[in-house]
Design an enzyme around this catalytic site. Structure first.
Site, PDB file in Angstrom:
ATOM      1  N   ASP A   1       8.512  -0.140  15.302  1.00 35.15           N
ATOM      2  CA  ASP A   1       7.181  -0.389  14.759  1.00 35.15           C
ATOM      3  C   ASP A   1       6.589  -1.622  15.435  1.00 35.15           C
ATOM      4  O   ASP A   1       7.186  -2.211  16.320  1.00 35.15           O
ATOM      5  CB  ASP A   1       7.234  -0.561  13.243  1.00 35.15           C
ATOM      6  CG  ASP A   1       7.988  -1.821  12.859  1.00 35.15           C
ATOM      7  OD1 ASP A   1       8.360  -2.602  13.743  1.00 35.15           O
ATOM      8  OD2 ASP A   1       8.200  -2.039  11.663  1.00 35.15           O
TER       9      ASP A   1
ATOM     10  N   LYS B   1       8.233   7.032  15.574  1.00 34.01           N
ATOM     11  CA  LYS B   1       8.614   5.982  14.625  1.00 34.01           C
ATOM     12  C   LYS B   1       8.965   6.549  13.252  1.00 34.01           C
ATOM     13  O   LYS B   1       9.973   6.162  12.659  1.00 34.01           O
ATOM     14  CB  LYS B   1       7.486   4.955  14.527  1.00 34.01           C
ATOM     15  CG  LYS B   1       7.869   3.676  13.824  1.00 34.01           C
ATOM     16  CD  LYS B   1       7.690   3.806  12.350  1.00 34.01           C
ATOM     17  CE  LYS B   1       8.159   2.555  11.633  1.00 34.01           C
ATOM     18  NZ  LYS B   1       7.941   2.712  10.181  1.00 34.01           N
TER      19      LYS B   1
ATOM     20  N   ARG C   1       0.837  -1.212   0.000  1.00 33.44           N
ATOM     21  CA  ARG C   1       0.000   0.000   0.000  1.00 33.44           C
ATOM     22  C   ARG C   1       0.863   1.249   0.000  1.00 33.44           C
ATOM     23  O   ARG C   1       0.543   2.237  -0.676  1.00 33.44           O
ATOM     24  CB  ARG C   1      -0.906  -0.019   1.240  1.00 33.44           C
ATOM     25  CG  ARG C   1      -1.712   1.251   1.410  1.00 33.44           C
ATOM     26  CD  ARG C   1      -3.176   1.039   1.143  1.00 33.44           C
ATOM     27  NE  ARG C   1      -3.883   2.305   1.025  1.00 33.44           N
ATOM     28  CZ  ARG C   1      -4.693   2.785   1.952  1.00 33.44           C
ATOM     29  NH1 ARG C   1      -4.899   2.091   3.061  1.00 33.44           N
ATOM     30  NH2 ARG C   1      -5.310   3.921   1.778  1.00 33.44           N
TER      31      ARG C   1
ATOM     32  N   ARG D   1      -4.001   9.978   5.786  1.00 30.92           N
ATOM     33  CA  ARG D   1      -2.629  10.500   5.745  1.00 30.92           C
ATOM     34  C   ARG D   1      -2.561  11.823   5.006  1.00 30.92           C
ATOM     35  O   ARG D   1      -1.597  12.587   5.148  1.00 30.92           O
ATOM     36  CB  ARG D   1      -1.701   9.480   5.106  1.00 30.92           C
ATOM     37  CG  ARG D   1      -1.658   8.172   5.858  1.00 30.92           C
ATOM     38  CD  ARG D   1      -1.163   7.033   5.007  1.00 30.92           C
ATOM     39  NE  ARG D   1      -1.563   5.745   5.563  1.00 30.92           N
ATOM     40  CZ  ARG D   1      -2.744   5.176   5.360  1.00 30.92           C
ATOM     41  NH1 ARG D   1      -3.639   5.782   4.586  1.00 30.92           N
ATOM     42  NH2 ARG D   1      -3.035   4.033   5.925  1.00 30.92           N
TER      43      ARG D   1
ATOM     44  N   PRO E   1      14.009   2.658  14.938  1.00 27.14           N
ATOM     45  CA  PRO E   1      12.577   2.745  14.592  1.00 27.14           C
ATOM     46  C   PRO E   1      11.800   1.583  15.208  1.00 27.14           C
ATOM     47  O   PRO E   1      12.089   0.425  14.934  1.00 27.14           O
ATOM     48  CB  PRO E   1      12.580   2.649  13.060  1.00 27.14           C
ATOM     49  CG  PRO E   1      13.948   3.081  12.642  1.00 27.14           C
ATOM     50  CD  PRO E   1      14.856   2.609  13.738  1.00 27.14           C
TER      51      PRO E   1
END
Length: 290
Positions: A236, A217, A127, A175, A234
């Site tokens: 996640d 992040k 995506r 977003r 990072p």
DNA sequence: CAGGTC
DNA sequence: ACTGG
């Protein structure tokens, strides 16, 4: 027809081009006829790994310039042997280090990187790719080399003109409400991303987090993948799970405690450790949708 | 269900 | 919350 530099760059260090490009760091690169085709230093490049090194083709009249750009992108000046030696001290990293030998952190353009990882919020890798391609396809300059066509990431000024509604149409979803002001803020010169390269990690991180849509992040991804802050980590959902399961016996740990632990445990190359943890945890989950 | 953020 | 791989 623009002049094209092609040639061969000997590489005598651990490097797996495919794993590095397809590990969720960059989102515009594509395979084309056994080559990888993508943006490199503002131009379009073809790269192919062969025995002993890399074959390259890039629009340029200077081979030296192309080789310098490849060195920068693939971080061939990192002390990779020393980094791997340090990470191998951790028993949980030995298997991923072997299985993914040559997986490297890449150095991409800071604007492209920040934009990509704001788009990464609550999305999977296919995506993210599709959003970045839609965005670039709509208002980015079209680059071409041979038969390979590639839309470039639009600069902040161009993207700032698009508007939130159109960004939603392009598939960004919620977003869009981050990307629109992000482009406007960067276009206005309120934050100079490139200048963060010479700032300490903590300071650069705080500055990035002033931007709407840039949390811990996303900031850490920009730091590791574009601003040479290999000590950033990072965190996640995959890395969080990996750390909890493998180092804390399944116990839920607050993010800031994980960050403190990572700094202590992995030191200056935590960013590299993170990439191996991410890669292994994704593969083990059987969802390697790269 | 997805490389989080406000 | 958006929405699509």
């Amino acid at each position: 027809m623009a002049p094209t530099a092609l040639g061969f760059l000997p590489v005598a260090q651990p490097l797996d081009l495919e794993k590095s490009i397809e590990s969720g760091q960059v989102f515009l690169w594509r395979r084309h006829d056994g080559w990888f085709c993508g943006p490199l230093g503002g131009k379009i490049a073809h790269l192919r790994q062969v025995e002993g090194g890399l074959e390259f083709e890039m629009a340029s009249n200077s081979q030296e310039e192309v080789i310098a750009a490849i060195h920068a992108f693939l971080r061939l000046n990192d002390p990779i042997e020393e980094i791997l030696r340090q990470l191998q001290a951790d028993p949980h990293l030995r298997e991923p280090l072997q299985r993914n030998h040559g997986l490297r952190i890449l150095r991409q353009d800071p604007w492209e990187c920040l934009l990509s990882f704001v788009c990464s919020i609550d999305a999977n890798i296919p995506r993210i790719r599709s959003m970045i391609n839609a965005l670039a396809g709509h208002c980015g300059q079209e680059l071409s080399l041979g038969e390979c066509r590639l839309p470039a990431i639009p600069n902040p000024e161009t993207l700032a003109e698009v508007g939130e509604a159109k960004l939603r149409e392009l598939g960004l979803g919620f977003r869009a409400k981050y990307v629109d002001p992000l482009a406007k803020t960067i276009a206005a010169g309120e934050i100079d991303l490139e200048s963060l390269r010479s700032r300490p990690t903590d300071e650069a991180r705080k500055t990035l987090m002033l931007l709407k849509g840039v949390g811990e992040k996303v900031a850490d991804c920009a730091l590791v993948f574009s601003l040479d802050k290999l000590d950033a980590f990072p965190l996640d959902r995959w890395v969080r799970r990996a750390v909890q399961e493998w180092y804390f016996d399944g116990e839920a740990i607050p993010d800031r405690a994980i960050q403190a632990w990572a700094k202590e445990h992995f030191g200056g190359y935590a960013g590299y450790a993170q990439q191996y943890l991410f890669y292994r945890r994704r593969l083990d989950a059987g969802r390697s949708t790269f």
